[in-house]
Design a protein around this motif. Structure first.
Motif, PDB file in Angstrom:
ATOM      1  N   TYR A 364     -37.109  73.821 -24.813  1.00 55.15           N
ATOM      2  CA  TYR A 364     -37.869  74.687 -25.661  1.00 55.15           C
ATOM      3  C   TYR A 364     -37.499  74.113 -27.089  1.00 55.15           C
ATOM      4  O   TYR A 364     -36.392  74.262 -27.595  1.00 55.15           O
ATOM      5  N   ARG A 365     -38.550  73.837 -27.857  1.00 55.29           N
ATOM      6  CA  ARG A 365     -38.405  73.601 -29.280  1.00 55.29           C
ATOM      7  C   ARG A 365     -37.686  72.160 -29.324  1.00 55.29           C
ATOM      8  O   ARG A 365     -36.821  71.741 -30.270  1.00 55.29           O
ATOM      9  N   GLY A 366     -37.554  71.353 -28.128  1.00 56.21           N
ATOM     10  CA  GLY A 366     -36.647  70.088 -28.085  1.00 56.21           C
ATOM     11  C   GLY A 366     -35.273  70.366 -28.091  1.00 56.21           C
ATOM     12  O   GLY A 366     -34.539  69.223 -28.266  1.00 56.21           O
ATOM     13  N   THR A 367     -34.847  71.645 -28.080  1.00 54.86           N
ATOM     14  CA  THR A 367     -33.446  71.837 -28.352  1.00 54.86           C
ATOM     15  C   THR A 367     -32.789  72.577 -27.474  1.00 54.86           C
ATOM     16  O   THR A 367     -31.470  72.358 -27.072  1.00 54.86           O
ATOM     17  N   THR A 368     -33.469  73.761 -26.847  1.00 54.38           N
ATOM     18  CA  THR A 368     -32.625  74.328 -25.872  1.00 54.38           C
ATOM     19  C   THR A 368     -33.206  74.449 -24.426  1.00 54.38           C
ATOM     20  O   THR A 368     -34.630  74.120 -24.417  1.00 54.38           O
ATOM     21  N   ILE A 369     -32.656  74.742 -23.434  1.00 59.60           N
ATOM     22  CA  ILE A 369     -33.047  74.436 -21.802  1.00 59.60           C
ATOM     23  C   ILE A 369     -32.915  75.739 -21.307  1.00 59.60           C
ATOM     24  O   ILE A 369     -31.914  76.053 -21.062  1.00 59.60           O
ATOM     25  N   ALA A 370     -34.001  76.169 -20.561  1.00 58.46           N
ATOM     26  CA  ALA A 370     -33.870  77.273 -19.557  1.00 58.46           C
ATOM     27  C   ALA A 370     -33.004  77.025 -18.443  1.00 58.46           C
ATOM     28  O   ALA A 370     -32.947  75.997 -17.852  1.00 58.46           O
ATOM     29  N   GLY A 371     -32.086  77.857 -18.263  1.00 64.53           N
ATOM     30  CA  GLY A 371     -30.937  77.877 -17.161  1.00 64.53           C
ATOM     31  C   GLY A 371     -29.573  77.158 -17.540  1.00 64.53           C
ATOM     32  O   GLY A 371     -28.720  77.002 -16.838  1.00 64.53           O
ATOM     33  N   PHE A 372     -29.819  76.836 -18.913  1.00 60.20           N
ATOM     34  CA  PHE A 372     -28.409  76.028 -19.615  1.00 60.20           C
ATOM     35  C   PHE A 372     -27.862  77.094 -20.763  1.00 60.20           C
ATOM     36  O   PHE A 372     -28.270  76.782 -21.812  1.00 60.20           O
ATOM     37  N   PRO A 373     -27.244  78.295 -20.537  1.00 64.00           N
ATOM     38  CA  PRO A 373     -27.094  79.059 -21.419  1.00 64.00           C
ATOM     39  C   PRO A 373     -26.224  78.443 -22.666  1.00 64.00           C
ATOM     40  O   PRO A 373     -25.150  77.641 -22.431  1.00 64.00           O
ATOM     41  N   ASN A 374     -26.420  78.821 -24.000  1.00 57.26           N
ATOM     42  CA  ASN A 374     -25.443  78.316 -25.154  1.00 57.26           C
ATOM     43  C   ASN A 374     -25.343  76.844 -25.254  1.00 57.26           C
ATOM     44  O   ASN A 374     -24.506  76.172 -25.708  1.00 57.26           O
ATOM     45  N   LEU A 375     -26.577  76.120 -24.693  1.00 56.50           N
ATOM     46  CA  LEU A 375     -26.498  74.314 -24.901  1.00 56.50           C
ATOM     47  C   LEU A 375     -27.771  74.195 -25.834  1.00 56.50           C
ATOM     48  O   LEU A 375     -28.752  74.803 -25.561  1.00 56.50           O
ATOM     49  N   PHE A 376     -27.299  73.426 -26.727  1.00 54.13           N
ATOM     50  CA  PHE A 376     -28.275  72.963 -27.821  1.00 54.13           C
ATOM     51  C   PHE A 376     -28.112  71.553 -27.631  1.00 54.13           C
ATOM     52  O   PHE A 376     -27.163  70.845 -27.886  1.00 54.13           O
ATOM     53  N   PHE A 377     -29.329  70.709 -27.547  1.00 51.92           N
ATOM     54  CA  PHE A 377     -29.385  69.257 -27.472  1.00 51.92           C
ATOM     55  C   PHE A 377     -30.098  69.076 -28.645  1.00 51.92           C
ATOM     56  O   PHE A 377     -31.109  68.953 -28.985  1.00 51.92           O
ATOM     57  N   LEU A 378     -29.373  68.228 -29.312  1.00 48.84           N
ATOM     58  CA  LEU A 378     -29.987  67.556 -30.566  1.00 48.84           C
ATOM     59  C   LEU A 378     -30.697  66.212 -30.310  1.00 48.84           C
ATOM     60  O   LEU A 378     -30.299  65.321 -29.352  1.00 48.84           O
ATOM     61  N   LEU A 379     -31.869  66.090 -30.753  1.00 47.31           N
ATOM     62  CA  LEU A 379     -32.896  64.926 -30.481  1.00 47.31           C
ATOM     63  C   LEU A 379     -32.953  64.855 -28.961  1.00 47.31           C
ATOM     64  O   LEU A 379     -33.039  63.823 -28.332  1.00 47.31           O
TER      65      LEU A 379
END
Length: 497
Positions: A364-379
């Motif tokens: 979602y928006r290249g940053t957060t992922i359903a099923g992965f709480p409090n994970l923010f993925f840069l780039l």
């Protein structure tokens, strides 16, 4: 050891995250990196000629301008030093843990914490920001017989500076962004250079120049001078994005590239090998003034036949020709759409991100992922750009991260993640926007995953991405409270992306 926010990676993404958190008052964080210095890809890639193909004033943080750039397109040592300077400037050094490779990150549903197993010890964190970047894991081709090679083999991202190339017979595999830079540097020293090319690249002139002392002084002393220069470059680069969204716009640039090729390579047979036969921009467009001329030298061969196998003293191509070599340099890029690091991340219920992203990445928006709480993925997926600086994308993502953390603080919730529905709508919108772009014109590139989807590039301008991430949307998220009960979003607000 416990920390509120764990950041993995100490390149532009990780250091930018640390600085953003520090400036916003989130001071309980740590940065983990496997290397012995900060810099990420600009620490690891030290091959001869390594430099950026984005203007210096754009390839830097908006909140940390550097008035002392020496050239309009910076070299690897200068960018690495810039990042080191940012660590000192913002005082985040004590928060950085070097030589701490994260072997596993696992979400604990019961404790509502990320459990990190690193080479320097175990840690727990409420929030995980993954910032290793898409160019961190070198792609090593599976070449038959490579283990029997009697010489030296290394990837360009792990350059062997202790291996003198003078007088050697060198085979270079790959003709991407790295090879275009190091081939002209090593060609004069080697006895023989054999370049194995799968497909030729579109190359534009590198219009780099020295930045004068007068300009540097103006950037240091005149209020707004450097911001104005950055704004001008930003607008110029955004207009270049038209050629990627509407391929016919790139025809003029393609003619310029071919005219340069004709001027620099007079041999018809060699020029034919180096002529791209796909739409400009479908693969990464490269910039260089000396790559094509270096391939015309008497000690260089360009081979377009596929490699059949490696033998102790060289390589044999599909046509049966033996190409002697005592050194093989792999300019074969990185694992971008299939990075092995995602298998180290395990979200809710123990599912690995590698499994969640099989066969195709989505976030979602290249940053957060359903099923992965409090994970923010840069780039993350679809945050790359073909025409301008990814630092712009990182900063947009960091604003989103801070908004999510403030939302957690305001609601008293323990964790947040996007809903599967919001993530699905975002992915479908990306795929619709991708239709008609240059990346869908049929060529094979590292932008595409195994399914043929472009999961790497943002199909639009940097401005549109930044605008979409400007506002945090609580309705697109699922909150997890201290008693582990999910707080689902109000459905009437969940349709906006």
């Amino acid at each position: 050891m416990e920390t509120d926010v764990a950041i993995v990676g100490a390149g532009f993404g990780g250091l930018g995250a640390a600085i953003a958190l520090q400036r916003a008052g989130f001071t309980d964080y740590l940065v983990f990196d496997r290397g012995d210095d900060v810099g990420g890809t600009w620490r690891d890639n030290t091959y001869p000629g390594c430099a950026c193909d984005v203007p210096s004033h754009l390839y830097s943080f908006s909140f940390a301008p550097n008035p002392r750039w020496s050239t309009t397109f910076s070299s690897q040592p200068e960018i690495r030093d810039y990042l080191r300077g940012c660590v000192d400037r913002f005082g985040i050094g004590p928060k950085v843990r070097l030589r701490h490779e994260v072997h596993e990150a696992r979400w604990d549903d019961k404790r509502q914490r990320w459990l990190l197993r690193t080479s320097g010890g175990d840690h727990t964190a409420r929030v995980l920001i993954w910032a290793t970047g898409p160019l961190s894991e070198p792609a090593i081709p599976d070449l038959p017989g490579i283990d029997e090679f009697a010489g030296t083999v290394f990837h360009s991202a792990r350059w062997r500076h202790d291996h003198d190339l003078t007088g050697r017979r060198v085979a270079v595999i790959g003709t991407g962004a790295s090879a275009v830079q190091f081939v002209p540097r090593i060609q004069p020293a080697v006895e023989r250079l054999t370049l194995f090319q799968r497909s030729p690249a579109w190359i534009m002139p590198r219009r780099s120049r020295r930045i004068s002392r007068i300009e540097q002084a103006a950037f240091r002393t005149v209020p707004g001078a450097q911001r104005a220069a950055r704004a001008g470059l930003y607008l110029l680069r955004e207009t270049m994005g038209l050629g990627f969204l509407h391929p016919t716009v790139n025809r003029l640039a393609a003619r310029l590239s071919l005219r340069t090729l004709r001027r620099q390579v007079t041999d018809p047979a060699l020029r034919d090998k180096l002529t791209p036969r796909y739409a400009m921009g479908c693969k990464r467009v490269l910039i260089s003034n000396d790559y094509w001329p270096s391939l015309t030298r008497p000690n260089v061969d360009v081979v377009t036949d596929s490699i059949a196998r490696v033998v102790p003293d060289g390589l044999v191509t599909a046509d049966g020709v033996h190409h002697p070599a005592d050194t093989i340099i792999l300019g074969t890029g990185f694992h971008v759409t299939d990075s092995p690091v995602v298998r180290r991340i395990h979200g809710g219920g123990g599912c690995s991100l590698g499994t969640a992203w099989a066969p195709s990445m989505h976030a979602y928006r290249g940053t957060t992922i359903a099923g992965f709480p409090n994970l923010f993925f840069l780039l993350g997926p679809n945050t790359g750009l073909g025409h301008t600086s990814v630092v712009l994308m990182i900063e947009a993502q960091l604003r989103l991260v801070l908004a999510a953390l403030r939302h957690l603080r305001a609601t008293g919730a323990q964790a947040i993640e996007p809903t599967t529905e919001a993530q699905r709508r975002w992915t479908e919108q990306i795929d619709r926007k991708m239709a008609g772009t240059v990346w869908q014109t049929g060529c094979s590139s590292w932008y595409l995953d195994a399914t043929g989807r472009n999961t790497t590039i943002w199909p639009g301008f940097a401005t549109s991405f930044r605008m979409r991430l400007r506002r945090f949307r609580p309705a697109d998220h699922r909150l997890i409270t201290a008693d582990h009960s999910p707080n689902e979003p109000e459905r009437e607000h969940a349709d906006a992306v």
